[in-house]
Write an enzyme that holds these catalytic residues in place. Structure first.
Site, PDB file in Angstrom:
ATOM      1  N   HIS A 281       0.831  -1.211   0.000  1.00 14.88           N
ATOM      2  CA  HIS A 281       0.000   0.000   0.000  1.00 14.88           C
ATOM      3  C   HIS A 281       0.864   1.259   0.000  1.00 14.88           C
ATOM      4  O   HIS A 281       0.552   2.237  -0.663  1.00 14.88           O
ATOM      5  CB  HIS A 281      -0.897   0.024   1.234  1.00 14.88           C
ATOM      6  CG  HIS A 281      -1.609  -1.273   1.453  1.00 14.88           C
ATOM      7  ND1 HIS A 281      -1.670  -1.889   2.672  1.00 14.88           N
ATOM      8  CD2 HIS A 281      -2.262  -2.067   0.592  1.00 14.88           C
ATOM      9  CE1 HIS A 281      -2.339  -3.018   2.550  1.00 14.88           C
ATOM     10  NE2 HIS A 281      -2.711  -3.154   1.300  1.00 14.88           N
TER      11      HIS A 281
ATOM     12  N   ARG B 140      -1.918  -8.180 -23.585  1.00 20.95           N
ATOM     13  CA  ARG B 140      -1.405  -9.541 -23.435  1.00 20.95           C
ATOM     14  C   ARG B 140      -2.496 -10.415 -22.829  1.00 20.95           C
ATOM     15  O   ARG B 140      -3.135 -10.034 -21.853  1.00 20.95           O
ATOM     16  CB  ARG B 140      -0.171  -9.534 -22.537  1.00 20.95           C
ATOM     17  CG  ARG B 140       0.437 -10.908 -22.390  1.00 20.95           C
ATOM     18  CD  ARG B 140       1.771 -10.848 -21.695  1.00 20.95           C
ATOM     19  NE  ARG B 140       1.643 -10.567 -20.287  1.00 20.95           N
ATOM     20  CZ  ARG B 140       2.677 -10.386 -19.464  1.00 20.95           C
ATOM     21  NH1 ARG B 140       3.901 -10.432 -19.944  1.00 20.95           N
ATOM     22  NH2 ARG B 140       2.495 -10.148 -18.204  1.00 20.95           N
TER      23      ARG B 140
ATOM     24  N   GLU C 246       9.987 -15.078 -24.829  1.00 22.25           N
ATOM     25  CA  GLU C 246      10.540 -15.109 -23.471  1.00 22.25           C
ATOM     26  C   GLU C 246      11.052 -16.495 -23.088  1.00 22.25           C
ATOM     27  O   GLU C 246      11.513 -16.705 -21.978  1.00 22.25           O
ATOM     28  CB  GLU C 246       9.529 -14.574 -22.446  1.00 22.25           C
ATOM     29  CG  GLU C 246       8.128 -15.095 -22.577  1.00 22.25           C
ATOM     30  CD  GLU C 246       7.128 -14.331 -21.706  1.00 22.25           C
ATOM     31  OE1 GLU C 246       7.516 -13.471 -20.908  1.00 22.25           O
ATOM     32  OE2 GLU C 246       5.919 -14.632 -21.840  1.00 22.25           O
TER      33      GLU C 246
ATOM     34  N   ARG D  93      -0.645  -5.712 -19.112  1.00 22.75           N
ATOM     35  CA  ARG D  93      -0.607  -7.009 -18.421  1.00 22.75           C
ATOM     36  C   ARG D  93      -2.012  -7.318 -17.901  1.00 22.75           C
ATOM     37  O   ARG D  93      -2.363  -6.969 -16.777  1.00 22.75           O
ATOM     38  CB  ARG D  93       0.382  -6.958 -17.255  1.00 22.75           C
ATOM     39  CG  ARG D  93       1.846  -6.868 -17.655  1.00 22.75           C
ATOM     40  CD  ARG D  93       2.715  -6.867 -16.414  1.00 22.75           C
ATOM     41  NE  ARG D  93       4.091  -7.207 -16.680  1.00 22.75           N
ATOM     42  CZ  ARG D  93       5.081  -6.310 -16.806  1.00 22.75           C
ATOM     43  NH1 ARG D  93       4.820  -5.017 -16.722  1.00 22.75           N
ATOM     44  NH2 ARG D  93       6.316  -6.719 -17.020  1.00 22.75           N
TER      45      ARG D  93
ATOM     46  N   ARG E  46      13.571 -15.504 -11.142  1.00 20.82           N
ATOM     47  CA  ARG E  46      13.641 -14.044 -11.046  1.00 20.82           C
ATOM     48  C   ARG E  46      13.146 -13.512  -9.711  1.00 20.82           C
ATOM     49  O   ARG E  46      13.398 -12.365  -9.353  1.00 20.82           O
ATOM     50  CB  ARG E  46      12.881 -13.388 -12.212  1.00 20.82           C
ATOM     51  CG  ARG E  46      11.420 -13.711 -12.250  1.00 20.82           C
ATOM     52  CD  ARG E  46      10.805 -13.334 -13.591  1.00 20.82           C
ATOM     53  NE  ARG E  46      10.066 -12.089 -13.549  1.00 20.82           N
ATOM     54  CZ  ARG E  46       9.169 -11.720 -14.444  1.00 20.82           C
ATOM     55  NH1 ARG E  46       8.923 -12.498 -15.499  1.00 20.82           N
ATOM     56  NH2 ARG E  46       8.528 -10.598 -14.341  1.00 20.82           N
TER      57      ARG E  46
ATOM     58  N   CYS F 264       9.772  -5.486 -24.218  1.00 21.99           N
ATOM     59  CA  CYS F 264       8.860  -4.922 -23.220  1.00 21.99           C
ATOM     60  C   CYS F 264       9.240  -5.337 -21.801  1.00 21.99           C
ATOM     61  O   CYS F 264       8.545  -5.015 -20.847  1.00 21.99           O
ATOM     62  CB  CYS F 264       7.412  -5.317 -23.516  1.00 21.99           C
ATOM     63  SG  CYS F 264       7.120  -7.085 -23.372  1.00 21.99           S
TER      64      CYS F 264
ATOM     65  N   ASN G 138      12.481 -10.084 -19.018  1.00 26.26           N
ATOM     66  CA  ASN G 138      12.455 -10.536 -17.613  1.00 26.26           C
ATOM     67  C   ASN G 138      12.456 -12.058 -17.558  1.00 26.26           C
ATOM     68  O   ASN G 138      13.204 -12.670 -16.807  1.00 26.26           O
ATOM     69  CB  ASN G 138      11.210 -10.019 -16.888  1.00 26.26           C
ATOM     70  CG  ASN G 138      11.056  -8.526 -17.011  1.00 26.26           C
ATOM     71  OD1 ASN G 138      12.019  -7.849 -17.332  1.00 26.26           O
ATOM     72  ND2 ASN G 138       9.866  -8.003 -16.765  1.00 26.26           N
ATOM     73  N   ASP G 139      11.592 -12.656 -18.360  1.00 19.41           N
ATOM     74  CA  ASP G 139      11.531 -14.117 -18.367  1.00 19.41           C
ATOM     75  C   ASP G 139      12.619 -14.728 -19.236  1.00 19.41           C
ATOM     76  O   ASP G 139      13.138 -15.799 -18.919  1.00 19.41           O
ATOM     77  CB  ASP G 139      10.151 -14.591 -18.848  1.00 19.41           C
ATOM     78  CG  ASP G 139       9.157 -14.585 -17.703  1.00 19.41           C
ATOM     79  OD1 ASP G 139       9.500 -15.082 -16.616  1.00 19.41           O
ATOM     80  OD2 ASP G 139       8.050 -14.041 -17.871  1.00 19.41           O
TER      81      ASP G 139
HETATM   82  C1  PEP Z   1       8.858 -10.210 -19.345  1.00 23.56           C
HETATM   83  O1  PEP Z   1       8.898 -11.407 -19.037  1.00 23.56           O
HETATM   84  O2  PEP Z   1       9.858  -9.556 -19.697  1.00 23.56           O
HETATM   85  C2  PEP Z   1       7.584  -9.463 -19.316  1.00 23.56           C
HETATM   86  C3  PEP Z   1       7.476  -8.263 -19.823  1.00 23.56           C
HETATM   87  O3  PEP Z   1       6.522 -10.063 -18.736  1.00 23.56           O
HETATM   88  P1  PEP Z   1       6.292 -10.248 -17.171  1.00 23.56           P
HETATM   89  O4  PEP Z   1       7.351  -9.401 -16.462  1.00 23.56           O
HETATM   90  O5  PEP Z   1       4.922  -9.770 -16.901  1.00 23.56           O
HETATM   91  O6  PEP Z   1       6.479 -11.698 -16.983  1.00 23.56           O
HETATM   92 MG    MG Z   2       7.097 -12.573 -18.908  1.00 21.97          MG
END
Ligand code: PEP
Ligand code: MG
Length: 606
Positions: free
Chosen positions: A231, A374, A472, A338, A506, A543, A495-496
């Site tokens: 919060h 997405r 990803e 998302r 992660r 992204c 990220n993935d």
């Molecule tokens: C990613 O995996 O880079 C991504 C943008 O999706 P999320 O972080 O929502 O898994």
């Molecule tokens: Mg992802």
């Protein structure tokens, strides 16, 4: 971009604790350096704050524990009941008088607190402690609160686990009523007076307390507990006030009036720094503020490199309301919505109409600009309520498109809602976590089936939509060609992609020092995908978090990237880098390093 915290001041942080794995400080670490104390938390709202500590009272830390006479048990239970009722009423008043600019999550959060307080178990069990053990009301309530917190903390489901923070906060609220205290800050009555700005220091801040604090001008919020979605973080972000959470011990180590420096980017907090360190941070603050002003002027300038390459900058959003923030930052579209955030934090699934309203509101706000939505990326660290995962390794389990294809009804409901939103602008349907071509074919079939269902219902939609996939999973990036042929666009989820390429969870702090976006293997996969997209004539974006990290912007340009999607707050920093870059030089330098699988030295890039 690395999930591990990183301090900006190496001289301070290198001494701040015995080196852990990888030598980085972790959230909650602290260490004295001379007369100064240096603490490491998680920066959740950027910016520098310099001011005096205003400690938030924590009734749970100051509560009296004593035994009552057996004959007084009824009266004590009644005292507790009245306090709970009063706290419920106070929350209701807050809900009824929510200011128009309160974050959208605030109403439901307050509602959750009211429901927790009204759970008969809370009162009944606390009363048992009063009657059977002769505890006073405060002691009985904290004891029962502790039991509930422990029960919730050990639950499998992440959403339910997070509710333990809410329990602590509602107990705190009742304790405050019992003590008759109305003041939130221990020693400071007026916050808007002359003198140094005030920095709120708390164990945790409930949504109701954040609302009370929202009216006054504070320079920063620092808390022991909480993460980026707590919060404190949500409200501080809406107020644009720097915030550091997860500090672990700030409430107990800092005293009222202590001089504090908070860096909302690195998460570093300094207590009673020397005049020299203070001056250094005042200079950083001045520089930061003047940079923000300078950046604001870039809002309407095009993102073009010095050698004339035009780059598309789009925004990542999680809630429909954030589309306006994207527009305000000058985003050319939404590169990633998302959609799972519409599904989380609730016990039922959103209906087709509800989803249609959410998607179409973003499409309308973006007024003709592309909106990439997405499809549900649930599973791994993001679970639906009540659906505790049983997979041994959820990140490799039934996640994203795998989950949707296993739940055809849920998927087709979302697809129908998405298709109906095409009436208002350009919708791009983005499928997450693809590894096989047959998943792409199955997704197309599901889209076609959703179109037929809408036809049968006579519902309006257009064929003005495109279909793309997140890159990803390394397997997809390595064998990308058929995907380029089959899809309209690609978006690299770094990220993935990093997680799966390097086998680093992660979300696991123990291995976060190995989470390395600059690993040559990761960069080769990105380069390979961009090149394949270029050859096949389809756009490729990034992204993931890397897209919004201005330190790697020139490197991504060197990989040939022409589309970036990021949090709106990062957009202008990235645009500034783009406008100062020369892609020809960058491409040669980056390609040479990648051919040799060498690490790219960001500082050596032209
Ligand atoms: C990613 O995996 O880079 C991504 C943008 O999706 P999320 O972080 O929502 O898994
Ligand atoms: Mg992802």
């Amino acid at each position: 971009m690395n999930t591990a915290p990183r301090a900006t001041d190496e001289t301070v942080t290198n001494q701040s604790r015995p080196a852990n794995q990888g030598g980085r400080p972790g959230y909650g670490d602290y260490c004295p350096i001379g007369s100064m104390l240096c603490m490491q938390g998680q920066g959740v709202v950027k910016g520098y704050a310099i001011g005096r500590a205003a400690i938030m009272s924590a009734a749970s830390l100051e509560v009296d524990h004593y035994r009552i006479q057996e004959a007084d048990a009824d009266a004590e239970c009644q005292r507790l009941e009245q306090a709970i009722e009063q706290a419920v009423q106070d929350l209701q008043t807050l809900v009824d008088t929510l200011p128009a600019d309160a974050p959208r999550e605030m109403g439901p959060l307050l509602e959750v607190h009211r429901l927790l307080l009204q759970d008969p178990l809370l009162y009944q069990q606390a009363c048992c402690f009063i009657r059977e053990r002769q505890y006073n009301a405060e002691w009985a309530l904290t004891t029962q609160g502790q039991i509930l917190v422990e029960q919730f903390s050990s639950m499998e489901d992440e959403y339910l686990r997070e509710r333990s923070a809410d329990i602590r906060q509602v107990i705190e609220r009742v304790l405050r009523v019992l003590s008759g205290s109305t003041s939130l800050l221990t020693n400071i009555d007026t916050v808007d007076g002359p003198g140094d700005p005030l920095i709120v220091v708390a164990r945790d801040i409930s949504p109701a307390d954040m609302l009370r604090l929202k009216g006054a001008r504070f320079a920063a919020f620092l808390t022991d507990l909480g993460g980026p979605t707590s919060h404190t973080a949500i409200v501080a972000r809406s107020m644009n006030v720097p915030a550091v959470v997860g500090l672990g011990h700030v409430r107990s180590l800092v005293r009222d009036g202590d001089m504090l420096v908070a860096d909302g980017s690195s998460g570093v907090v300094l207590v009673n720094p020397s005049p020299q360190v203070l001056e250094e941070y005042r200079e950083r603050q001045r520089r930061y503020l003047s940079e923000r002003q300078e950046l604001a002027a870039l809002r309407d300038t095009p993102a073009i490199t010095l050698d004339g390459v035009s780059v598309k900058l789009e925004a990542n959003i999680e809630l429909p309301e954030e589309a306006q923030m994207a527009l305000d930052a000058g985003a050319e579209g939404i590169g990633l919505f998302r959609s799972e955030f519409l599904f989380m934090g609730r016990t039922d699934l959103p209906t087709e109409d509800e989803q249609f309203l959410a998607y179409s509101s973003v499409v309308k706000t973006m007024a003709g600009r592309p909106v990439t939505i997405r499809t549900l990326d649930i599973g791994a660290d993001k679970n639906l309520d009540g659906e505790a995962t049983v997979a041994t390794n959820p990140a490799l389990g039934l996640r994203a498109i795998r989950y949707c294809l296993a739940k055809p009804e849920l998927f087709s409901t979302q697809l129908r809602a998405l298709l109906r939103a095409t009436v208002f602008g350009h919708v791009r349907i983005l499928i997450p976590m693809i590894s096989h071509m047959h998943e792409v074919r199955a997704a197309y079939q599901a889209i076609e089936a959703a179109c037929r269902e809408l036809d049968a219902r006579g519902e309006a939609y257009t064929r003005n939509f495109s279909v793309g996939a997140m890159v990803e999973i390394p397997a997809m990036a390595i064998a990308i060609e058929p995907f380029v042929e089959a899809l309209d666009f690609l978006s690299i989820g770094t990220n993935d992609l990093i997680q799966y390429t390097l086998a680093i969870d992660r979300g696991d702090a123990d291995v976060s020092s190995l989470y390395d976006p600059m690993h040559p293997a990761v960069l080769r996969l990105i380069a390979h995908t961009i090149n394949a997209g270029e050859r096949g004539g389809i756009p490729v974006a990034v992204c993931g978090e890397m897209a919004g990290d201005s330190r790697v912007t020139r490197m991504l340009l060197g990989l040939g990237l022409k589309e970036f999607s990021m949090h709106p707050q990062q957009l202008l920093d990235v645009k500034k880098e783009i406008r100062q870059a020369h892609t020809n030089d960058l491409r040669v330098k980056v390609a040479t390093a990648l051919n040799r699988a060498e690490r790219i030295d960001l500082d050596a890039l032209p």
